[in-house]
Every structure is written in C-alpha cells, then in structure tokens.
Design a protein around this motif. Structure first.
Motif, PDB file in Angstrom:
ATOM      1  N   PRO A   1       0.807  -1.151  -0.079  1.00 56.24           N
ATOM      2  CA  PRO A   1      -0.090   0.087   0.028  1.00 56.24           C
ATOM      3  C   PRO A   1       0.847   1.279  -0.009  1.00 56.24           C
ATOM      4  O   PRO A   1       0.330   2.217  -0.637  1.00 56.24           O
ATOM      5  CB  PRO A   1      -0.926  -0.116   1.289  1.00 56.24           C
ATOM      6  N   VAL A   2       1.907   1.311   0.710  1.00 53.25           N
ATOM      7  CA  VAL A   2       2.686   2.561   0.645  1.00 53.25           C
ATOM      8  C   VAL A   2       3.517   2.844  -0.617  1.00 53.25           C
ATOM      9  O   VAL A   2       3.609   4.016  -1.006  1.00 53.25           O
ATOM     10  CB  VAL A   2       3.693   2.377   2.066  1.00 53.25           C
ATOM     11  N   GLY A   3       4.066   1.748  -0.881  1.00 59.46           N
ATOM     12  CA  GLY A   3       4.781   2.115  -2.502  1.00 59.46           C
ATOM     13  C   GLY A   3       3.788   2.477  -3.607  1.00 59.46           C
ATOM     14  O   GLY A   3       3.973   3.234  -4.280  1.00 59.46           O
ATOM     15  N   LEU A   4       2.617   1.838  -3.428  1.00 54.47           N
ATOM     16  CA  LEU A   4       1.665   1.925  -4.644  1.00 54.47           C
ATOM     17  C   LEU A   4       0.895   3.422  -4.301  1.00 54.47           C
ATOM     18  O   LEU A   4       0.716   4.251  -5.433  1.00 54.47           O
ATOM     19  CB  LEU A   4       0.530   1.165  -4.503  1.00 54.47           C
ATOM     20  N   THR A   5       0.769   3.917  -3.339  1.00 56.27           N
ATOM     21  CA  THR A   5       0.463   5.322  -2.974  1.00 56.27           C
ATOM     22  C   THR A   5       1.327   6.232  -3.162  1.00 56.27           C
ATOM     23  O   THR A   5       1.145   7.425  -3.836  1.00 56.27           O
ATOM     24  CB  THR A   5      -0.092   5.331  -1.147  1.00 56.27           C
ATOM     25  N   LEU A   6       2.565   6.093  -2.926  1.00 56.80           N
ATOM     26  CA  LEU A   6       3.717   6.881  -3.368  1.00 56.80           C
ATOM     27  C   LEU A   6       3.765   7.132  -4.730  1.00 56.80           C
ATOM     28  O   LEU A   6       3.961   8.266  -5.238  1.00 56.80           O
ATOM     29  CB  LEU A   6       5.199   6.367  -2.640  1.00 56.80           C
ATOM     30  N   ALA A   7       3.661   6.003  -5.612  1.00 51.82           N
ATOM     31  CA  ALA A   7       3.584   6.016  -7.047  1.00 51.82           C
ATOM     32  C   ALA A   7       2.568   6.962  -7.658  1.00 51.82           C
ATOM     33  O   ALA A   7       2.679   7.563  -8.592  1.00 51.82           O
ATOM     34  CB  ALA A   7       3.638   4.724  -7.756  1.00 51.82           C
ATOM     35  N   LEU A   8       1.543   6.677  -7.155  1.00 51.77           N
ATOM     36  CA  LEU A   8       0.276   7.635  -7.475  1.00 51.77           C
ATOM     37  C   LEU A   8       0.285   9.106  -7.154  1.00 51.77           C
ATOM     38  O   LEU A   8       0.132   9.793  -7.914  1.00 51.77           O
ATOM     39  CB  LEU A   8      -1.039   7.071  -6.584  1.00 51.77           C
ATOM     40  N   ALA A   9       0.935   9.287  -5.938  1.00 54.55           N
ATOM     41  CA  ALA A   9       1.037  10.620  -5.548  1.00 54.55           C
ATOM     42  C   ALA A   9       2.078  11.488  -6.459  1.00 54.55           C
ATOM     43  O   ALA A   9       2.046  12.666  -6.584  1.00 54.55           O
ATOM     44  CB  ALA A   9       1.334  10.649  -3.919  1.00 54.55           C
ATOM     45  N   LEU A  10       3.115  10.645  -6.609  1.00 54.89           N
ATOM     46  CA  LEU A  10       4.140  11.259  -7.447  1.00 54.89           C
ATOM     47  C   LEU A  10       3.539  11.474  -8.944  1.00 54.89           C
ATOM     48  O   LEU A  10       3.878  12.612  -9.644  1.00 54.89           O
ATOM     49  CB  LEU A  10       5.429  10.333  -7.899  1.00 54.89           C
ATOM     50  N   ALA A  11       2.878  10.641  -9.482  1.00 50.93           N
ATOM     51  CA  ALA A  11       2.004  10.675 -10.943  1.00 50.93           C
ATOM     52  C   ALA A  11       1.300  11.930 -10.917  1.00 50.93           C
ATOM     53  O   ALA A  11       1.105  12.725 -11.687  1.00 50.93           O
ATOM     54  CB  ALA A  11       1.395   9.497 -11.283  1.00 50.93           C
TER      55      ALA A  11
ATOM     56  N   ASP B   1       4.113   8.918   5.485  1.00 48.58           N
ATOM     57  CA  ASP B   1       5.159   9.089   5.004  1.00 48.58           C
ATOM     58  C   ASP B   1       5.331   9.406   3.429  1.00 48.58           C
ATOM     59  O   ASP B   1       5.984  10.184   2.889  1.00 48.58           O
ATOM     60  CB  ASP B   1       6.017   7.641   5.031  1.00 48.58           C
ATOM     61  N   ALA B   2       4.381   8.551   2.879  1.00 54.86           N
ATOM     62  CA  ALA B   2       4.263   8.701   1.310  1.00 54.86           C
ATOM     63  C   ALA B   2       3.824  10.172   0.987  1.00 54.86           C
ATOM     64  O   ALA B   2       4.453  11.009  -0.203  1.00 54.86           O
ATOM     65  CB  ALA B   2       3.462   7.742   0.746  1.00 54.86           C
ATOM     66  N   ASP B   3       2.726  10.651   1.787  1.00 57.57           N
ATOM     67  CA  ASP B   3       2.311  12.108   1.446  1.00 57.57           C
ATOM     68  C   ASP B   3       3.259  13.165   1.650  1.00 57.57           C
ATOM     69  O   ASP B   3       3.254  13.996   0.844  1.00 57.57           O
ATOM     70  CB  ASP B   3       1.112  12.225   2.117  1.00 57.57           C
ATOM     71  N   ASN B   4       3.950  13.039   2.719  1.00 61.51           N
ATOM     72  CA  ASN B   4       5.278  13.859   3.097  1.00 61.51           C
ATOM     73  C   ASN B   4       6.188  13.962   2.018  1.00 61.51           C
ATOM     74  O   ASN B   4       6.740  14.926   1.462  1.00 61.51           O
ATOM     75  CB  ASN B   4       5.625  13.612   4.224  1.00 61.51           C
ATOM     76  N   LEU B   5       6.567  12.672   1.677  1.00 63.92           N
ATOM     77  CA  LEU B   5       7.674  12.763   0.820  1.00 63.92           C
ATOM     78  C   LEU B   5       7.367  12.886  -0.767  1.00 63.92           C
ATOM     79  O   LEU B   5       8.227  13.488  -1.362  1.00 63.92           O
ATOM     80  CB  LEU B   5       8.371  11.198   0.855  1.00 63.92           C
ATOM     81  N   ALA B   6       6.297  12.470  -1.346  1.00 61.29           N
ATOM     82  CA  ALA B   6       5.933  13.083  -2.478  1.00 61.29           C
ATOM     83  C   ALA B   6       6.095  14.419  -3.190  1.00 61.29           C
ATOM     84  O   ALA B   6       6.714  14.739  -4.098  1.00 61.29           O
ATOM     85  CB  ALA B   6       4.603  12.216  -2.728  1.00 61.29           C
ATOM     86  N   TRP B   7       5.475  15.318  -2.431  1.00 59.75           N
ATOM     87  CA  TRP B   7       5.637  16.538  -2.652  1.00 59.75           C
ATOM     88  C   TRP B   7       7.078  17.269  -2.819  1.00 59.75           C
ATOM     89  O   TRP B   7       7.511  17.961  -3.608  1.00 59.75           O
ATOM     90  CB  TRP B   7       4.638  17.504  -1.947  1.00 59.75           C
ATOM     91  N   LYS B   8       7.805  16.754  -2.023  1.00 60.91           N
ATOM     92  CA  LYS B   8       9.400  16.846  -1.932  1.00 60.91           C
ATOM     93  C   LYS B   8      10.233  16.495  -2.892  1.00 60.91           C
ATOM     94  O   LYS B   8      10.897  17.184  -3.383  1.00 60.91           O
ATOM     95  CB  LYS B   8       9.811  16.547  -0.436  1.00 60.91           C
ATOM     96  N   LEU B   9       9.710  15.162  -3.042  1.00 59.83           N
ATOM     97  CA  LEU B   9      10.611  14.399  -4.257  1.00 59.83           C
ATOM     98  C   LEU B   9      10.102  15.290  -5.524  1.00 59.83           C
ATOM     99  O   LEU B   9      10.869  15.461  -6.685  1.00 59.83           O
ATOM    100  CB  LEU B   9      10.252  13.110  -4.477  1.00 59.83           C
ATOM    101  N   ALA B  10       8.730  15.622  -5.709  1.00 60.89           N
ATOM    102  CA  ALA B  10       8.264  16.368  -6.743  1.00 60.89           C
ATOM    103  C   ALA B  10       8.970  17.665  -7.141  1.00 60.89           C
ATOM    104  O   ALA B  10       9.463  17.929  -8.340  1.00 60.89           O
ATOM    105  CB  ALA B  10       6.984  16.423  -6.917  1.00 60.89           C
ATOM    106  N   LEU B  11       9.100  18.439  -6.147  1.00 57.78           N
ATOM    107  CA  LEU B  11       9.851  19.492  -6.297  1.00 57.78           C
ATOM    108  C   LEU B  11      11.379  19.453  -6.723  1.00 57.78           C
ATOM    109  O   LEU B  11      11.836  20.070  -7.601  1.00 57.78           O
ATOM    110  CB  LEU B  11       9.918  20.481  -5.010  1.00 57.78           C
TER     111      LEU B  11
ATOM    112  N   ILE C   1      -0.537  26.745   3.092  1.00 54.04           N
ATOM    113  CA  ILE C   1      -0.611  25.389   3.396  1.00 54.04           C
ATOM    114  C   ILE C   1      -0.047  24.556   2.804  1.00 54.04           C
ATOM    115  O   ILE C   1       0.288  25.017   1.293  1.00 54.04           O
ATOM    116  CB  ILE C   1      -2.263  24.997   3.253  1.00 54.04           C
ATOM    117  N   ARG C   2       0.708  23.623   3.062  1.00 52.12           N
ATOM    118  CA  ARG C   2       1.728  23.013   2.183  1.00 52.12           C
ATOM    119  C   ARG C   2       1.037  22.052   1.229  1.00 52.12           C
ATOM    120  O   ARG C   2      -0.158  21.520   1.633  1.00 52.12           O
ATOM    121  CB  ARG C   2       2.707  22.006   3.172  1.00 52.12           C
ATOM    122  N   PRO C   3       1.834  21.274   0.291  1.00 53.25           N
ATOM    123  CA  PRO C   3       0.741  20.373  -0.425  1.00 53.25           C
ATOM    124  C   PRO C   3       0.430  19.011   0.337  1.00 53.25           C
ATOM    125  O   PRO C   3      -0.472  18.512  -0.465  1.00 53.25           O
ATOM    126  CB  PRO C   3       2.043  20.004  -1.533  1.00 53.25           C
ATOM    127  N   ASP C   4       0.942  18.963   1.225  1.00 54.28           N
ATOM    128  CA  ASP C   4       0.217  17.624   2.000  1.00 54.28           C
ATOM    129  C   ASP C   4      -0.650  18.041   3.066  1.00 54.28           C
ATOM    130  O   ASP C   4      -0.896  17.291   3.994  1.00 54.28           O
ATOM    131  CB  ASP C   4       1.694  16.810   2.633  1.00 54.28           C
TER     132      ASP C   4
END
Length: 577
Positions: free
Chosen positions: A11-21, A330-340, A517-520
């Motif tokens: 669930p975490v890995g798949l959620t992170l992939a969707l959040a990045l997409a 974790d996924a929600d926090n990391l996704a927007w930072k990796l995206a930037l 407000i932050r993206p997360d």
C-alpha cells in the motif's frame, strides 16, 4: 530526467507512485511478486480520516456503493467485576440480573468523545486492489513484477538498481525509495540499523461471518467478565467488515505459547457466547492468524538519493495504533518534496526535512506507547490501588483506537526545519502551525466550490483567504474588489506555484486571515491580512529556504545524509538482537 524507483508494491509503495504521478513525476515500482495480492480477511487495515482522504483523492476509493464499513467506537465497554462474578449482559445493553447471588459488580459505558469521524476498516487486499486498479491506466507509473532487488549504486546524477528473477535487469532512477517492508533489502543494502523491541504484543486473530448484538460498530472489551483469570483473559476487539464479516482480536499473554486451532475455536465460541447472553450464535470461520507487533525505528530514513518509508522505516502498532496510517503519511510527506526536487533540481534542506519531520513524529509515537504499556498491561502496582485509575487507563487505551492523543492523532510538525521564523503578522487559528488543516469548503480560481482537501497533493502551495459572505456572491463580483487584487499579486510572486482559494470561514480564524498550506495539508502559517513580504518568507521557508541558483550550487552532488541522523534510540527500548 530518470524516473523515481520505488521498491515494494504494498500500500505505501503504490500510494507513493500515485502521489508522484499526480505531480507529473514518473516512477517504476519494483514488485518482487506476480502483481497479485493474497486474499486474507484476517489481514485488515484501519484508515483514519486523513489517510482515507488521501486515498480517496488519489484513487476515488472507496466509492459510495463499495459496501465498506466505517467502524465507529460508539460504545466502548469497561466492566469492573469482583473475581468469579459473571455478567450475562451483552455489549450495548444495561447490566442484567445475571450476576451471581450475593456478589457485587459494576458495568460502565465509556463513550467515544473524540468528536471525529469513524475510521475505515477494510481488508488489506481490497486496498491494494484499488491502488493497483488506479495505477493500471497511469501513464507515468510502470509496475515491474517478478523483480527482486539485490544491488544499489549511487552517484552524483542518480541511482542504479539491479534486480534478479525471471525479469531481472538494471534500472536507472533519479531517486530510490524503499517501501519493501520490515525485512527491507533497501535498508540492509544501505547498512541502516533498525533497533527496537521484538514482540511487544501478540494477538490471535479470526475473521468470521456471524451476527452480533450490535452492527457496524467496533467494540473494545477491556476485561471480559467470563475470563477473569488465566491465558487469554485480556482485551478483545471486534471490528466489522462488509457482508456480515467481523475481525476479532484477542490479546495474548507474553511468551510464545502456540495458538492451536482447537484453542482458537474454543475462544471464539466462548467470546460469542459472552456477547450473546451465554448462547453461541451460528458463525462461519473464514480466516485465522497470529499478529505479532514489533516496535522498531530505522536510524536513518535518508542515505543520499535513497529513502525509506513505511514498514521499512518503522514498526509500531501496540495499544490500538496502526502502522499503515504512518506509512501513508510518509508517502504523502515525501511525494511533494521529491516532486519539487525532480522538477526544479535537488534542494537538500527540503529533502532532509522528510526524515526530520516523519522520523521525529513516529519516534514520539513509539515513546508514548512505551510509556503507556507498563500502565495498561501491568496487573499490579499503582493501578491496583488508585481509585478511578481504571477509567484513566481505558481512556488512554482508547486514544490509539480512536486516533487521538499522543498514541493516535495524526500529529504535526511544530519543530520542523521548514517552519518559518515568527513575525508580528502571525495570528492564531484553531490549527497550530505544522498540523493538518481542517477540511472546509473553498472557492477555487474557476469559481467552483470544492473541498480544501481536494486541492492537496498537486505540488502547489495553497493560499486561503478567509472572507465571510463570499459564498453568496458570484466570484466575478469580488475577485477584483477589496484586498483580492493585492493578495493575488502576492501569490503570483511566490517562489513556487501556488493556488489562491477563498473560504467563508475557518475554525478560529478572523475575517481577512490568510492561511499558507503545504501540498500535504499541513499549515505553514496564518497571517492577519495581506502581508506580501511575510507570505513570501513563509513560503520560502516551507520550501526549504532559497530556491535560486545559490541553492542549486549548495546542493552540489545531492548526496546529503539527512538531518538528525546521528544515534538516538527508537524510544522503544533497547535494540533487540
């Protein structure tokens, strides 16, 4: 630029992939399995309001006709009984006359006073199935099945990973995130220690279809009166699943005693009879298991371009808390930072903040659980002598199940390195800086009414003006009036793209308050009125500091080791093994 490599298709890995997409970042998910999930009704997950909203935003799941159950803890039962006194009353009913003659006892309701929505309880394979379905048509995500990671190489420009198996090969990525569970290969390849405590709690689990005296409502039975001594005399929880299915958990005594099928069936029948005035109702046993809870925390969550998330970074779950909630955060926090970083170049302070924020919050949760465990699980000491202490202990135990307090609330990042410096223009609202914002109705830039949480996860900062009365007028009447033009200009000038929204009200906010407000969904600051300089400074801080050419030069090769990685325990006791 190369895609992000995600190791692990849970669930975490798949959620992170969707959040990045959703933020236009491509990724490759390395799945060591065949791309299908075992259907186990005894393996379920509990999602709080914020994590359920995250998944709904990413996948549209759960749809309103899914038949899933929001399990409210509306009547949590605590019974105080004298030894050998038997109560025949069922949960949710008043005490009956079933007490032995001459004996004394008391039955007391402990209601849910959390005030929040009930958590969503579903089988884990249903959740991963919804995530896989959402990824099936996602052009920016590739799921590579039958690929087991066995090597990682880092250099200044990216990461190379090698997998073995029928489809094993070399993979090139910009970053790599280990979402590969408690035995994480990523963590081991990066030589990151994983200290903590083993077997903090054990539970016997059964999924069965039956009828109970209450419906669509979870129950925590603190001290079942029909089991006043001996093994299995501790807590029992019951959580509803769709189609009349229930998951039952029995807290097991310390040790490694074998849970045999005969013993489990005997406890099922005893428990059902205890809840049904002594008569065991018909039931179908669908699945069983033993759930062992460990408390561990990785020393580092970042090693250069490699990150850890979910069970690869932390294990928790005692006293009703749920590790998947933290993994999704974790996924929600990391996704927007990796995206930037992916779109605009690495920014070490921003990437380091992932570890500082998430590891700090999970460590605090583990410390709170470790401090509470001796009080709640010990059978002697002050708890036996202090009047009213049982009520306090029950309320503490309820925190984890209800998602409140230090054991269960989503938590905030008050001490985050991304927090802006204080200014005179700051104003107080009910949401403290660093905490998740309340979901209110807002007007979007196209004039439509939407929910605030629907605008999260797009990689943009959100600026919300509190303007009472705007909801009854068409946007074209007020968008160019008053302070709006000045605020719009200030938002356009921010260091990264931001979306301007307008809300009629927000808890604790006065008119003309401006929320950043932050993206997360975590509040950066609340300002009294339009203060362009302060708004810009707060946005710059939330993005990790200056983002111009000087920041890129400072980032260098982009191989920082993360903030606050030195030493420190897990807050979960000495290292095991």
């Amino acid at each position: 630029m190369d895609p992000v490599i995600i190791v692990g298709a849970g669930p975490v890995g798949l959620t992170l992939a969707l959040a990045l997409a959703r933020q236009e970042v491509p990724s490759v998910v390395l799945d060591e399995g065949p791309g299908k999930d075992e259907q186990r009704l005894a393996r379920t997950v509990v999602l709080r309001e914020d994590t359920a909203a995250l998944l709904t935003r990413l996948t549209g799941f759960p749809p309103t006709d899914a038949g899933l159950v929001w399990s409210g803890w509306r009547s949590m039962r605590r019974r105080q009984v004298t030894r050998n006194v038997r109560f025949d009353d069922a949960p949710g009913k008043a005490a009956s006359a079933g007490t032995a003659a001459g004996a004394t006892g008391a039955t007391e309701d402990v209601p849910d006073t959390s005030g929040g929505p009930a958590p969503l309880h579903i089988a884990q394979h249903v959740l991963t199935g919804a995530l896989r379905a959402a990824l099936a048509n996602e052009r920016l995500v590739k799921v590579a099945v039958e690929n087991r990671l066995d090597a990682i190489e880092q250099e200044a420009s990216g990461v190379t990973a090698h997998t073995r198996g029928p489809k094993g090969t070399w993979w090139r990525g910009s970053y790599l995130i280990g979402c590969d569970g408690p035995r994480s290969t990523v963590r081991k390849l990066q030589d990151i220690r994983f200290p903590g405590r083993t077997a903090v709690e054990r539970h016997a689990v059964a999924a069965l279809r039956t009828e109970l005296p209450w419906s669509a409502e979870a129950l925590l039975h603190r001290a079942p009166p029909w089991r006043t001594s001996g093994p299995w005399a501790g807590e029992i929880t019951a959580r509803p699943l769709p189609d009349g299915v229930w998951r039952l958990d029995w807290l097991l005594p310390p040790g490694k005693d074998l849970v045999t099928p005969d013993l489990l069936v005997a406890r099922i029948r005893e428990t059902l009879a205890g809840w049904n005035s002594g008569s065991t109702p018909p039931y179908d046993l669908l699945d069983t298991g033993v759930h062992t809870i460990h408390h561990r925390l990785a020393r580092r969550w970042r090693a250069g371009r490699v990150f850890l998330a979910g069970d690869a970074a932390h294990l928790l779950g005692a006293l009703g808390t749920h590790g998947l909630d933290e993994g999704l955060r974790d996924a929600d926090n990391l996704a927007w930072k990796l995206a930037l970083a992916w779109h605009h170049g690495p920014h070490e302070a921003l990437l380091d903040s992932y570890q500082a924020e998430r590891r700090g919050l999970v460590a605090a949760r583990l410390r709170a659980a470790d401090q509470a465990l001796p009080l709640l699980r010990g059978g002697k000491g002050l708890r036996s002598y202090v009047p009213g202490s049982s009520r306090g202990h029950d309320a503490l135990l309820a925190d984890g199940h209800l998602g409140r307090g230090p054991l269960g609330s989503p938590g905030g990042y008050a001490g985050s390195p991304l927090a802006p410096p204080p200014t005179e223009s700051e104003t107080a609202v009910e949401t403290p800086p660093g905490s998740q914002v309340v979901d209110v109705r807002v007007t979007a830039e196209d004039g439509t009414f939407v929910r605030l949480r629907d605008r999260l996860g797009r990689g943009a900062l959100l600026v919300v003006l509190i303007a009472p009365g705007t909801g009854v007028w068409e946007r074209r009447h007020w968008v160019s009036a008053g302070i709006m033009p000045r605020l719009a200009a200030a938002v356009t000038a921010l260091p990264r793209p931001a979306e301007l929204l307008v809300a009629e009200s927000y808890p604790g906010a006065a008119a003309h308050t401006v929320l950043l407000i932050r993206p997360d969904g975590h509040l950066v600051t609340a300002l009294s009125g339009v203060r362009p300089a302060d708004l810009y400074a707060a946005a710059e801080a939330a993005l990790g500091g200056p983002t111009g050419p000087e920041a890129a030069a400072e980032a260098g090769a982009g191989t920082g080791t993360g903030a606050g990685t030195g030493g420190g325990g897990t807050g979960a006791g000495a290292e095991a093994g």
